[in-house]
Design a protein around this motif. Structure first.
Motif, PDB file in Angstrom:
ATOM      1  N   ALA A 148       1.651  11.975 -34.746  1.00  0.00           N
ATOM      2  CA  ALA A 148       0.505  11.437 -34.012  1.00  0.00           C
ATOM      3  C   ALA A 148      -0.333  12.555 -33.416  1.00  0.00           C
ATOM      4  N   ALA A 193      -1.407   9.276 -37.093  1.00  0.00           N
ATOM      5  CA  ALA A 193      -0.775   8.055 -36.580  1.00  0.00           C
ATOM      6  C   ALA A 193      -1.079   6.840 -37.450  1.00  0.00           C
ATOM      7  N   GLU A 197      -7.806  10.527 -31.538  1.00  0.00           N
ATOM      8  CA  GLU A 197      -6.478  11.137 -31.585  1.00  0.00           C
ATOM      9  C   GLU A 197      -6.576  12.652 -31.466  1.00  0.00           C
ATOM     10  N   SER A 213       1.601   4.699 -39.687  1.00  0.00           N
ATOM     11  CA  SER A 213       1.848   3.287 -39.359  1.00  0.00           C
ATOM     12  C   SER A 213       1.864   2.423 -40.616  1.00  0.00           C
ATOM     13  N   SER A 218       3.201   5.573 -32.666  1.00  0.00           N
ATOM     14  CA  SER A 218       1.837   5.807 -33.145  1.00  0.00           C
ATOM     15  C   SER A 218       0.842   4.922 -32.412  1.00  0.00           C
TER      16      SER A 218
END
Length: 402
Positions: free
Chosen positions: A266, A271, A398, A275, A316
């Motif tokens: 992440a 992330a 992020e 996922s 995440s």
């Protein structure tokens, strides 16, 4: 944040969440002792989940207006009161009251994650969240090993007595070892109302809803396994004891702790793709889990894969949300965990009812169906622009925030 404080916060999460899930490996003897039928046994866990849901709405917003260190300690003390009440309950309603109280204040997990996120440097936020939330998985799965052994030796009530003592001990450690937060805080009344409004406002954000719906189906699938698993294992052809059933928690721990790198992924901006891959693995894991009536080895492989996938997605999701809402981490995590609680409660109640009518095949199809729904939500969220929020924007958040 140093490693010892991370570990302390992880243990706090583990003990708090264990107060909700400790009944899973002992549903049969606990339900029998309290006068509940097998089809209603799932409510022993579900009651705690509904209490948890109430705590997310009512208590978690305080994390944005009060000193989280003192809040964590206070929640642990009340959790101890709830688990002690379960330990001495002589009727189902008394146990349900204690379970509900412990569930309400088990939201200390979200306050703890928010504390950890706010106390970490942005470049380490994902790693810290990964370590702290690993305590949640240890609490859910590792407790199965410990509670199975305790139940065999001293009965299921000893589990809740041990949790009460641990909660009080951790409350003292938190006050002694963790520093108070230096952030400025608004007046409690006005700040709480603002935090509740922010919590409600989160549900209008497309990116938040995507993460929340994924969590809903993720933990419904998780609950379908862990709330129903003890029933077929205690039945023919295996007829395992509580401690033997609890050993499957080790397989779950291996998978979940194997996903510890999810926080690092992440931090590196991966992330969302992680996922998606993990949700695919979650779906496939049910092919092996469904073989429980024929093979315990295939069951163990499926358990490892399922818990790896769940932890990777969960870390995440939380990284994305805390990075995009650094000013209200408690509220956004609390809102996200509403989906977690609802999904877990759905998995807990439906898997035991379905097992009673359609056996483990029915429970396995249920769990796989939840996993597929989570993957569909991820796929739609990855492709559809809604309200100007896209995956590309989430990825930029992020990289800036984490």
């Amino acid at each position: 944040m140093d490693v010892w404080r991370r570990l302390l916060l992880a243990v706090v999460c583990g003990v708090a969440v264990a107060s909700v899930y400790a009944a899973q490996p002992v549903l049969e003897p606990m339900g029998r002792d309290l006068g509940l039928s097998a089809s209603l046994a799932g409510w022993i866990v579900a009651i705690g989940q509904f209490g948890y849901l109430a705590g997310l709405v009512l208590l978690v917003p305080f994390g944005d207006v009060l000193d989280r260190r003192r809040l964590i300690a206070g929640h642990l003390v009340v959790t101890a009161v709830g688990t002690a009440a379960v330990a001495v309950a002589s009727a189902a309603w008394m146990a349900f009251v204690g379970l509900a109280l412990a569930g309400v204040f088990a939201v200390v997990v979200q306050t703890t994650v928010a504390y950890a996120a706010s106390a970490s440097a942005p470049a380490e936020r994902g790693h810290t969240i990964g370590v702290v939330t690993s305590g949640v998985v240890v609490g859910i799965l590792g407790a199965r090993v410990v509670t199975g052994a305790l139940a065999d030796a001293w009965g299921w009530r000893s589990i809740y007595l041990a949790l009460a003592v641990l909660s009080l001990f951790l409350a003292a450690l938190v006050l002694y070892l963790l520093p108070a937060e230096g952030r400025s805080r608004p007046p409690v009344g006005a700040g709480y109302r603002r935090a509740v409004r922010a919590l409600g406002g989160s549900f209008r954000e497309p990116a938040f809803l995507t993460r929340g719906l994924i969590a809903f189906f993720l933990f419904a699938s998780f609950g379908a396994l862990w709330n129903g698993l003890s029933l077929p294992l205690a039945d023919a052809p295996w007829r395992l004891t509580e401690s033997q059933i609890g050993l499957f928690g080790i397989a779950g721990l291996a998978g979940a702790l194997g996903a510890a790198r999810a926080g690092r992924w992440a931090d590196a901006g991966r992330a969302i793709p992680v996922s998606g891959l993990a949700l695919g693995l979650l779906t496939l894991s049910w092919l092996a889990i469904a073989q429980l009536p024929r093979s315990l080895w295939l069951l163990a492989i499926g358990v490892v894969a399922l818990d790896f996938a769940v932890q990777a997605v969960h870390v995440s999701n939380q990284h994305l949300l805390t990075a995009s809402h650094p000013d209200r981490t408690s509220s956004v995590i609390g809102g996200y965990m509403v989906f977690y609680a609802l999904g877990s409660a759905l998995g807990a109640t439906t898997t035991t009812a379905l097992f009673a009518t359609h056996g483990w095949t029915g429970s396995s199809l249920l769990g796989a169906g939840f996993a597929v729904c989570g993957a569909v939500v991820w796929g739609v969220g990855a492709r559809v622009r809604s309200g100007g929020v896209t995956v590309d924007r989430e990825l930029r958040v992020e990289r800036v925030g984490g």
